[in-house]
Design a protein around this motif. Sequence first.
Motif, PDB file in Angstrom:
ATOM      1  N   LEU A 176       6.537  -7.077   4.127  1.00  0.00           N
ATOM      2  CA  LEU A 176       5.863  -8.100   3.359  1.00  0.00           C
ATOM      3  C   LEU A 176       7.046  -8.730   2.513  1.00  0.00           C
ATOM      4  O   LEU A 176       8.043  -8.473   2.404  1.00  0.00           O
ATOM      5  CB  LEU A 176       4.702  -7.533   2.465  1.00  0.00           C
ATOM      6  N   THR A 177       6.738 -10.273   2.239  1.00  0.00           N
ATOM      7  CA  THR A 177       7.710 -11.467   1.960  1.00  0.00           C
ATOM      8  C   THR A 177       7.265 -11.177   0.397  1.00  0.00           C
ATOM      9  O   THR A 177       6.676 -10.550  -0.204  1.00  0.00           O
ATOM     10  CB  THR A 177       7.804 -12.722   2.219  1.00  0.00           C
ATOM     11  N   ASP A 178       8.086 -11.477  -0.389  1.00  0.00           N
ATOM     12  CA  ASP A 178       7.810 -11.002  -1.685  1.00  0.00           C
ATOM     13  C   ASP A 178       6.990 -11.369  -2.025  1.00  0.00           C
ATOM     14  O   ASP A 178       6.371 -11.267  -3.331  1.00  0.00           O
ATOM     15  CB  ASP A 178       9.405 -11.954  -2.428  1.00  0.00           C
ATOM     16  N   GLU A 179       6.853 -12.712  -1.725  1.00  0.00           N
ATOM     17  CA  GLU A 179       5.548 -14.312  -2.083  1.00  0.00           C
ATOM     18  C   GLU A 179       3.903 -12.878  -1.559  1.00  0.00           C
ATOM     19  O   GLU A 179       2.685 -12.839  -2.481  1.00  0.00           O
ATOM     20  CB  GLU A 179       5.900 -14.808  -1.083  1.00  0.00           C
ATOM     21  N   GLN A 180       3.911 -12.663  -0.577  1.00  0.00           N
ATOM     22  CA  GLN A 180       2.969 -12.141   0.152  1.00  0.00           C
ATOM     23  C   GLN A 180       2.906 -10.996  -1.068  1.00  0.00           C
ATOM     24  O   GLN A 180       1.292 -10.567  -1.116  1.00  0.00           O
ATOM     25  CB  GLN A 180       3.123 -11.846   1.563  1.00  0.00           C
ATOM     26  N   ALA A 181       3.792  -9.622  -1.424  1.00  0.00           N
ATOM     27  CA  ALA A 181       3.513  -8.970  -1.881  1.00  0.00           C
ATOM     28  C   ALA A 181       3.142  -8.978  -3.076  1.00  0.00           C
ATOM     29  O   ALA A 181       2.013  -8.805  -3.569  1.00  0.00           O
ATOM     30  CB  ALA A 181       4.667  -8.103  -2.299  1.00  0.00           C
ATOM     31  N   LYS A 182       3.807  -9.886  -4.017  1.00  0.00           N
ATOM     32  CA  LYS A 182       2.937 -10.539  -5.292  1.00  0.00           C
ATOM     33  C   LYS A 182       1.649 -11.104  -5.032  1.00  0.00           C
ATOM     34  O   LYS A 182       0.461 -10.558  -6.047  1.00  0.00           O
ATOM     35  CB  LYS A 182       3.627 -11.215  -5.746  1.00  0.00           C
ATOM     36  N   TYR A 183       0.996 -11.900  -4.282  1.00  0.00           N
ATOM     37  CA  TYR A 183       0.070 -12.315  -3.897  1.00  0.00           C
ATOM     38  C   TYR A 183      -1.121 -10.877  -3.680  1.00  0.00           C
ATOM     39  O   TYR A 183      -2.768 -11.251  -3.985  1.00  0.00           O
ATOM     40  CB  TYR A 183      -0.176 -12.317  -2.675  1.00  0.00           C
ATOM     41  N   LEU A 184      -0.949 -10.143  -2.953  1.00  0.00           N
ATOM     42  CA  LEU A 184      -1.476  -8.476  -2.804  1.00  0.00           C
ATOM     43  C   LEU A 184      -1.705  -7.868  -4.036  1.00  0.00           C
ATOM     44  O   LEU A 184      -2.287  -6.686  -3.718  1.00  0.00           O
ATOM     45  CB  LEU A 184      -1.492  -7.680  -1.365  1.00  0.00           C
ATOM     46  N   GLY A 185      -0.538  -8.031  -4.724  1.00  0.00           N
ATOM     47  CA  GLY A 185      -0.598  -6.892  -5.946  1.00  0.00           C
ATOM     48  C   GLY A 185       0.257  -5.660  -5.245  1.00  0.00           C
ATOM     49  O   GLY A 185      -0.251  -5.234  -6.117  1.00  0.00           O
ATOM     50  N   LEU A 186       1.256  -5.501  -4.270  1.00  0.00           N
ATOM     51  CA  LEU A 186       1.609  -4.950  -3.868  1.00  0.00           C
ATOM     52  C   LEU A 186       2.508  -4.388  -3.723  1.00  0.00           C
ATOM     53  O   LEU A 186       3.744  -5.183  -4.610  1.00  0.00           O
ATOM     54  CB  LEU A 186       1.106  -4.614  -2.881  1.00  0.00           C
ATOM     55  N   ASN A 187       3.036  -2.958  -4.279  1.00  0.00           N
ATOM     56  CA  ASN A 187       5.072  -2.882  -3.646  1.00  0.00           C
ATOM     57  C   ASN A 187       5.140  -3.249  -2.778  1.00  0.00           C
ATOM     58  O   ASN A 187       4.909  -2.167  -1.859  1.00  0.00           O
ATOM     59  CB  ASN A 187       5.410  -1.682  -4.526  1.00  0.00           C
ATOM     60  N   LYS A 188       6.514  -4.027  -2.236  1.00  0.00           N
ATOM     61  CA  LYS A 188       6.576  -4.015  -1.726  1.00  0.00           C
ATOM     62  C   LYS A 188       7.063  -2.974  -0.415  1.00  0.00           C
ATOM     63  O   LYS A 188       7.176  -2.809   1.123  1.00  0.00           O
ATOM     64  CB  LYS A 188       8.338  -4.283  -1.052  1.00  0.00           C
ATOM     65  N   ASN A 189       7.075  -1.557  -0.790  1.00  0.00           N
ATOM     66  CA  ASN A 189       7.006  -0.464  -0.376  1.00  0.00           C
ATOM     67  C   ASN A 189       6.311   0.658  -0.027  1.00  0.00           C
ATOM     68  O   ASN A 189       6.799   1.986   0.510  1.00  0.00           O
ATOM     69  CB  ASN A 189       8.487   0.429  -1.406  1.00  0.00           C
ATOM     70  N   GLY A 190       5.234   0.386  -0.551  1.00  0.00           N
ATOM     71  CA  GLY A 190       3.758   0.966  -0.688  1.00  0.00           C
ATOM     72  C   GLY A 190       3.731   1.483  -1.926  1.00  0.00           C
ATOM     73  O   GLY A 190       4.354   1.693  -2.967  1.00  0.00           O
ATOM     74  N   PRO A 191       2.455   2.505  -1.701  1.00  0.00           N
ATOM     75  CA  PRO A 191       1.564   2.953  -1.052  1.00  0.00           C
ATOM     76  C   PRO A 191       0.663   1.259  -0.896  1.00  0.00           C
ATOM     77  O   PRO A 191       0.915   0.372  -1.656  1.00  0.00           O
ATOM     78  CB  PRO A 191       0.414   3.696  -1.790  1.00  0.00           C
ATOM     79  N   ASP A 218       2.072  10.246   2.402  1.00  0.00           N
ATOM     80  CA  ASP A 218       1.914   9.994   3.697  1.00  0.00           C
ATOM     81  C   ASP A 218       2.184   8.833   4.362  1.00  0.00           C
ATOM     82  O   ASP A 218       2.323   8.942   5.814  1.00  0.00           O
ATOM     83  CB  ASP A 218       0.260   9.839   3.141  1.00  0.00           C
ATOM     84  N   GLU A 219       1.725   8.210   3.871  1.00  0.00           N
ATOM     85  CA  GLU A 219       2.905   6.537   4.536  1.00  0.00           C
ATOM     86  C   GLU A 219       4.238   7.012   4.956  1.00  0.00           C
ATOM     87  O   GLU A 219       4.858   6.711   6.336  1.00  0.00           O
ATOM     88  CB  GLU A 219       2.815   5.896   3.677  1.00  0.00           C
ATOM     89  N   TYR A 220       5.653   8.005   4.079  1.00  0.00           N
ATOM     90  CA  TYR A 220       6.085   8.394   4.634  1.00  0.00           C
ATOM     91  C   TYR A 220       6.057   8.941   5.630  1.00  0.00           C
ATOM     92  O   TYR A 220       7.119   9.222   6.541  1.00  0.00           O
ATOM     93  CB  TYR A 220       6.814   9.050   3.276  1.00  0.00           C
ATOM     94  N   VAL A 221       5.630  10.012   5.682  1.00  0.00           N
ATOM     95  CA  VAL A 221       5.192  11.194   6.752  1.00  0.00           C
ATOM     96  C   VAL A 221       4.925   9.899   7.994  1.00  0.00           C
ATOM     97  O   VAL A 221       5.028  10.398   9.217  1.00  0.00           O
ATOM     98  CB  VAL A 221       4.282  12.210   6.682  1.00  0.00           C
ATOM     99  N   ALA A 222       3.569   8.826   8.314  1.00  0.00           N
ATOM    100  CA  ALA A 222       3.850   8.098   9.099  1.00  0.00           C
ATOM    101  C   ALA A 222       5.242   7.002   9.373  1.00  0.00           C
ATOM    102  O   ALA A 222       5.217   7.147  11.082  1.00  0.00           O
ATOM    103  CB  ALA A 222       2.566   7.203   8.552  1.00  0.00           C
ATOM    104  N   SER A 223       5.695   6.925   8.564  1.00  0.00           N
ATOM    105  CA  SER A 223       7.431   6.431   8.835  1.00  0.00           C
ATOM    106  C   SER A 223       8.201   6.514   9.494  1.00  0.00           C
ATOM    107  O   SER A 223       8.711   6.244  10.205  1.00  0.00           O
ATOM    108  CB  SER A 223       7.772   5.123   7.789  1.00  0.00           C
ATOM    109  N   LEU A 224       8.259   8.234   9.168  1.00  0.00           N
ATOM    110  CA  LEU A 224       9.421   9.156   9.703  1.00  0.00           C
ATOM    111  C   LEU A 224       8.840   9.137  11.665  1.00  0.00           C
ATOM    112  O   LEU A 224      10.026   9.239  12.462  1.00  0.00           O
ATOM    113  CB  LEU A 224       9.230  10.072   9.085  1.00  0.00           C
ATOM    114  N   HIS A 225       7.863   8.905  11.935  1.00  0.00           N
ATOM    115  CA  HIS A 225       6.704   9.085  13.488  1.00  0.00           C
ATOM    116  C   HIS A 225       7.293   7.773  14.176  1.00  0.00           C
ATOM    117  O   HIS A 225       7.065   7.843  15.239  1.00  0.00           O
ATOM    118  CB  HIS A 225       5.802   9.927  13.506  1.00  0.00           C
ATOM    119  N   LEU A 226       7.156   6.645  13.318  1.00  0.00           N
ATOM    120  CA  LEU A 226       7.126   5.699  14.042  1.00  0.00           C
ATOM    121  C   LEU A 226       8.304   5.222  14.984  1.00  0.00           C
ATOM    122  O   LEU A 226       7.904   4.840  16.464  1.00  0.00           O
ATOM    123  CB  LEU A 226       6.772   4.661  13.253  1.00  0.00           C
TER     124      LEU A 226
END
Length: 306
Positions: free
Chosen positions: A283-298, A265-273
């Motif tokens: 996200l910075t590495d630090e922000q991604a770590k803080y949120l517990g997310l992969n920088k590339n989603g989901p 879903d995120e990939y489809v949205a990014s293709l149309h931006l």
Amino acid sequence: MILDDGGDLTHWIYKKYPNMFKKIKGIVEESVTGVHRLYQLSKAGKLCVPAMNVNDSVTKQKFDNLYCCRESILDGLKRTTDMMFGGKQVVICGYGEVGKGCCAALKAMGSIVYVTEIDPICALQACMDGFRLVKLNEVIRQVDIVITCTGNKNVVTREHLDRMKNSCIVCNMGHSNTEIDVASLRTPELTWERVRSQVDHVIWPDGKRIVLLAEGRLLNLSCSTVPTFVLSITATTQALALIELYNAPEGRYKQDVYLLPKKMDEYVASLHLPTFDAHLTELTDEQAKYLGLNKNGPFKPNYYRY
């Protein structure tokens, strides 16, 4: 594989060619009603192939159902009737994504909008968005336009049609032609008069007439156009779902109905931006770590409501 919209092809093959149905590698379905039918099959234990529910992917729900219908309802009504919207009383049956889009557009044009709804959550949303929540019977005598977008059947019955005022416009934005009971209008005492393509006058013995658009079929497909941008989003989503089902290793998808993975879903949205010259923040590495997310989603959990 089956790529379906409305579930009719799936239903037909399931009924007529059961042996062929068992050999199908996967089904991709993009409408509310078709998905509902798939879940019914699955619940009854009769779904013998994996199916992908594209309708409930965010890119489909928001763009096709909300943003596209917000524009095509006005387009379809203008092309067929050349009416003015300001001050007109409109009742919209159903406040899902399609209903929300239709309500927003007509309210912005100065129409007085009533909403009917069976779900208390959608009903509360309609109230908070400034719409009067009513039963169809309460307003049917006074409204100028009746629009159905429920995905159900017999929402507007012959009894409702009999009570409508002269020159009331009746149309459907929901599913196929089941929402308005058009069959009940094909009786000897009523006269049908074709005004132009997709526009019929149905005339009662006392001279009252209603304006029926597209014989109760989908207004946005019959009398309007779907913008290529929206088609691009839904077609990309469908294509990715087909590829995903076809290439999936044995056992990833069992005989059930699945949602499109959030990453796609995120990939489809990014293709149309890039169309909007939009620039995503990373996200910075630090922000991604803080949120517990992969920088590339989901970026959101599966239960997130956009």
